[in-house]
Enzyme design. Sequence first.
Site, PDB file in Angstrom:
ATOM      1  NE  ARG A   1     -14.120 -38.507 -20.804  1.00  0.00           N
ATOM      2  CZ  ARG A   1     -13.765 -37.494 -21.571  1.00  0.00           C
ATOM      3  NH1 ARG A   1     -14.500 -37.152 -22.593  1.00  0.00           N
ATOM      4  NH2 ARG A   1     -12.671 -36.813 -21.311  1.00  0.00           N
TER       5      ARG A   1
ATOM      6  CG  ASN B   1     -11.211 -41.253 -22.102  1.00  0.00           C
ATOM      7  OD1 ASN B   1     -10.526 -41.215 -23.116  1.00  0.00           O
ATOM      8  ND2 ASN B   1     -11.246 -40.234 -21.244  1.00  0.00           N
TER       9      ASN B   1
ATOM     10  CG  ASP C   1      -8.114 -32.326 -23.330  1.00  0.00           C
ATOM     11  OD1 ASP C   1      -9.270 -32.767 -23.272  1.00  0.00           O
ATOM     12  OD2 ASP C   1      -7.513 -31.875 -22.337  1.00  0.00           O
TER      13      ASP C   1
HETATM   14  C1  FPP Z   1     -10.949 -35.368 -25.427  1.00  0.00           C
HETATM   15  O1  FPP Z   1     -11.860 -34.301 -25.269  1.00  0.00           O
HETATM   16  C2  FPP Z   1     -11.287 -36.252 -26.542  1.00  0.00           C
HETATM   17  C3  FPP Z   1     -11.555 -37.594 -26.445  1.00  0.00           C
HETATM   18  C4  FPP Z   1     -11.535 -38.321 -25.178  1.00  0.00           C
HETATM   19  C5  FPP Z   1     -11.897 -38.402 -27.626  1.00  0.00           C
HETATM   20  C6  FPP Z   1     -11.305 -38.033 -28.937  1.00  0.00           C
HETATM   21  C7  FPP Z   1     -12.091 -38.664 -29.980  1.00  0.00           C
HETATM   22  C8  FPP Z   1     -12.366 -38.161 -31.196  1.00  0.00           C
HETATM   23  C9  FPP Z   1     -11.845 -36.877 -31.716  1.00  0.00           C
HETATM   24  C10 FPP Z   1     -13.301 -38.954 -32.035  1.00  0.00           C
HETATM   25  C11 FPP Z   1     -12.792 -39.704 -33.170  1.00  0.00           C
HETATM   26  C12 FPP Z   1     -11.383 -40.109 -33.162  1.00  0.00           C
HETATM   27  C13 FPP Z   1     -10.797 -40.896 -34.071  1.00  0.00           C
HETATM   28  C14 FPP Z   1      -9.356 -41.169 -33.943  1.00  0.00           C
HETATM   29  C15 FPP Z   1     -11.502 -41.536 -35.196  1.00  0.00           C
HETATM   30  P1  FPP Z   1     -12.641 -34.203 -23.903  1.00  0.00           P
HETATM   31  O2  FPP Z   1     -13.949 -34.874 -24.079  1.00  0.00           O
HETATM   32  O3  FPP Z   1     -11.790 -34.717 -22.800  1.00  0.00           O
HETATM   33  O4  FPP Z   1     -12.840 -32.667 -23.770  1.00  0.00           O
HETATM   34  P2  FPP Z   1     -12.956 -31.813 -22.412  1.00  0.00           P
HETATM   35  O5  FPP Z   1     -11.601 -31.888 -21.764  1.00  0.00           O
HETATM   36  O6  FPP Z   1     -13.272 -30.453 -22.915  1.00  0.00           O
HETATM   37  O7  FPP Z   1     -14.030 -32.410 -21.583  1.00  0.00           O
END
Ligand code: FPP
Length: 239
Positions: free
Chosen positions: A72, A69, A21
């Site tokens: 979004r 998700n 996260d």
């Molecule tokens: C959460 O941060 C992250 C995600 C929903 C996606 C995670 C994906 C990756 C790291 C990309 C690639 C992954 C793999 C396994 C190849 P957020 O967007 O919720 O952050 P925020 O809470 O600050 O808005």
Amino acid sequence: MDSSSDIDLHKLPQHVAVIMDGNGRWAQKHGKARVYGHQHGVESVRQITEAAAEMGIPYLSLYAFSTENWNRPAYEVTALMTLLVQTIKNEIETLQKNQIRLQAVGNLDRLPRATHRALERAIEQTQHNDRMTLILALNYSGKWDITQAMQALQASGADVTQDALEQHLSTAQWPDPELMIRTSGELRISNFFLWQLAYAELYFTDVMWPDFRKDHFKQAIVDFQKRQRRFGKTGEQVS
Ligand code: FPP
């Protein structure tokens, strides 16, 4: 700081689950679009996978995309799916070289075709690797998992028991996570492995996912090893 020497390799968690996260906030802090954070998050995925494999942790699960998700903005969903396909394709060689088997959990049929196809290919190509299993939770939610398990159990006509339900969870073939790590300072499980985390140790850190490095991961393992896991018993009983 290097915490490797503080790790007891005989007391490693057999399965570590991670809620990655903070990508969006990390990007905003750097004055960039949220997608920039996801792109940088890929390097953390690489580092943490490598750290877990080097230590000898058999199972690592990453919550890459939840059923929620989809809510979004469309461009972010598309960017995430594209990034997933690219990353899976780019990393296959490294997975092979390091003997890492890729697996996925979630409602995978509902993923965009290209993502699903890349995933299936990578799963097939790495199926005989046996050093570590890397599990991507994609279009996954704990409530979805319990519901689909319940439906499968009902269809089988078997009695509803805890063991029977567990056998129908999408994670049935793996041990439950013993440690769950969530980055970015949020203190929630967010519909991840609801059933499977029943006895997991929870580790929360303020570090944003794109900044999360091997040593942060090792720190979480050191912290895990300091805890007394009682499983409902008294401290005296387990010590
Ligand atoms: C959460 O941060 C992250 C995600 C929903 C996606 C995670 C994906 C990756 C790291 C990309 C690639 C992954 C793999 C396994 C190849 P957020 O967007 O919720 O952050 P925020 O809470 O600050 O808005």
